[in-house]
Design a protein around this motif. Sequence first.
Motif, PDB file in Angstrom:
ATOM      1  N   SER A  19       0.810  -1.215   0.000  1.00  0.00           N
ATOM      2  CA  SER A  19       0.000   0.000   0.000  1.00  0.00           C
ATOM      3  C   SER A  19       0.846   1.268   0.000  1.00  0.00           C
ATOM      4  N   TYR A  20       2.083   1.188  -0.480  1.00  0.00           N
ATOM      5  CA  TYR A  20       2.973   2.341  -0.463  1.00  0.00           C
ATOM      6  C   TYR A  20       3.805   2.350  -1.736  1.00  0.00           C
ATOM      7  N   SER A  21       4.345   3.499  -2.079  1.00  0.00           N
ATOM      8  CA  SER A  21       5.274   3.592  -3.195  1.00  0.00           C
ATOM      9  C   SER A  21       6.685   3.312  -2.691  1.00  0.00           C
ATOM     10  N   TYR A  22       7.535   2.791  -3.570  1.00  0.00           N
ATOM     11  CA  TYR A  22       8.903   2.451  -3.184  1.00  0.00           C
ATOM     12  C   TYR A  22       9.770   2.413  -4.428  1.00  0.00           C
ATOM     13  N   ARG A  23      11.063   2.567  -4.210  1.00  0.00           N
ATOM     14  CA  ARG A  23      12.027   2.481  -5.299  1.00  0.00           C
ATOM     15  C   ARG A  23      12.680   1.111  -5.259  1.00  0.00           C
ATOM     16  N   LEU A  24      12.634   0.396  -6.374  1.00  0.00           N
ATOM     17  CA  LEU A  24      13.184  -0.954  -6.436  1.00  0.00           C
ATOM     18  C   LEU A  24      14.513  -0.928  -7.175  1.00  0.00           C
ATOM     19  N   ASP A  25      15.583  -1.363  -6.501  1.00  0.00           N
ATOM     20  CA  ASP A  25      16.876  -1.510  -7.169  1.00  0.00           C
ATOM     21  C   ASP A  25      16.856  -2.742  -8.064  1.00  0.00           C
ATOM     22  N   SER A  26      17.617  -2.705  -9.125  1.00  0.00           N
ATOM     23  CA  SER A  26      17.752  -3.872  -9.986  1.00  0.00           C
ATOM     24  C   SER A  26      18.360  -5.023  -9.186  1.00  0.00           C
ATOM     25  N   ALA A  27      17.760  -6.206  -9.291  1.00  0.00           N
ATOM     26  CA  ALA A  27      18.235  -7.355  -8.515  1.00  0.00           C
ATOM     27  C   ALA A  27      19.703  -7.654  -8.794  1.00  0.00           C
ATOM     28  N   ALA A  28      20.157  -7.415 -10.024  1.00  0.00           N
ATOM     29  CA  ALA A  28      21.552  -7.707 -10.365  1.00  0.00           C
ATOM     30  C   ALA A  28      22.519  -6.854  -9.568  1.00  0.00           C
ATOM     31  N   ASN A  29      22.078  -5.689  -9.089  1.00  0.00           N
ATOM     32  CA  ASN A  29      22.953  -4.793  -8.345  1.00  0.00           C
ATOM     33  C   ASN A  29      22.817  -4.932  -6.826  1.00  0.00           C
ATOM     34  N   VAL A  30      21.873  -5.729  -6.373  1.00  0.00           N
ATOM     35  CA  VAL A  30      21.545  -5.772  -4.946  1.00  0.00           C
ATOM     36  C   VAL A  30      22.700  -6.308  -4.111  1.00  0.00           C
TER      37      VAL A  30
END
Length: 322
Positions: A298-309
């Motif tokens: 129920s919120y907005s979020y910024r998702l990093d690319s999994a390859a960079n995690v």
Amino acid sequence: MRRTSARSQMGRTLAVATAVAAIAGLTAWQGAAAEQAPPALAAGSPEGYGAGTTGGAGGPTVTVSDADAFIDAAASDGPLQIRVSGTIQLDDMEKVTSDKTIVGTGTSGAITGGGLNVSKADNVIIQNLRFTGADDDAINVQYSTHVWIDHNDISDAYDGACDVKRASDSVTISWNHFHDQDKNALLGHSDDNGSEDRGKLHVSYHHNWFDATTQRNPRVRFGNPVHVYNNYYNDNSGYGVASTEDAGVLVEGNYFENVEDPYHLGEADSGPGSLVARNNQLVNSGPGQTGGSVSTPSYSYRLDSAANVKSIVRAGAGVGHI
């Protein structure tokens, strides 16, 4: 729940007097500059379900360096920001009350021997602390709301490293380094606790390093949705994430390395929940098990690319990176 301390009453009196004097001095300062609130001790702000948690911001700041002063400050009434200097040796799990910020100084702030019990509290931040050798849980959250557990190093707890249960809600667990731990992060007390937990247990786990932690990363009951995103998993010999007992878990944008069982449905005697996995990086790892549907966070979020995690989390998780 606290055991009787063997410390002298004189030492306890001095510790309490020191904390009270610090609070009194800050109160006087507030009176002289009523329009200017004390600076917030915690760094940054939480993303996810714990967003809006401010801890003791607006209250005075005290520095504690021994157990008696810490115990009294953490259990006190009203907003308070607690700076932990050096290692605090606890004998048991100690209560943390509402409107508290607890932050370790630099890389030296540590709690050992016991843990923190955030029980029947609202608005708590725990940040930049090393937890080692707890005789029960390192951190336990129950009947509590608006909790942010961030940038800690947690290892070698007798039971759970960081458990959330019993109708708790609106929690973010972020940027922690978990290691040398078997039962790591339980979410949901037991299979028969659904009457309390259904509709609660909304927790975000993001940018944590689950470093060879055997299992429960997390193990989820009833919470829906629970959002597990942008975490780095390596060498988890049991499993990564388990969704059980009507839970709904979104596993998104994580990096799994050398994890034979990255995520699955059901666990031990617990029936299956639902689990949706998307945009994860699986390196020398199994395919995982998914099923059912999960509510959208129920919120907005910024998702990093999994390859960079992997590189992002290894560089930023744990103590000293706030």
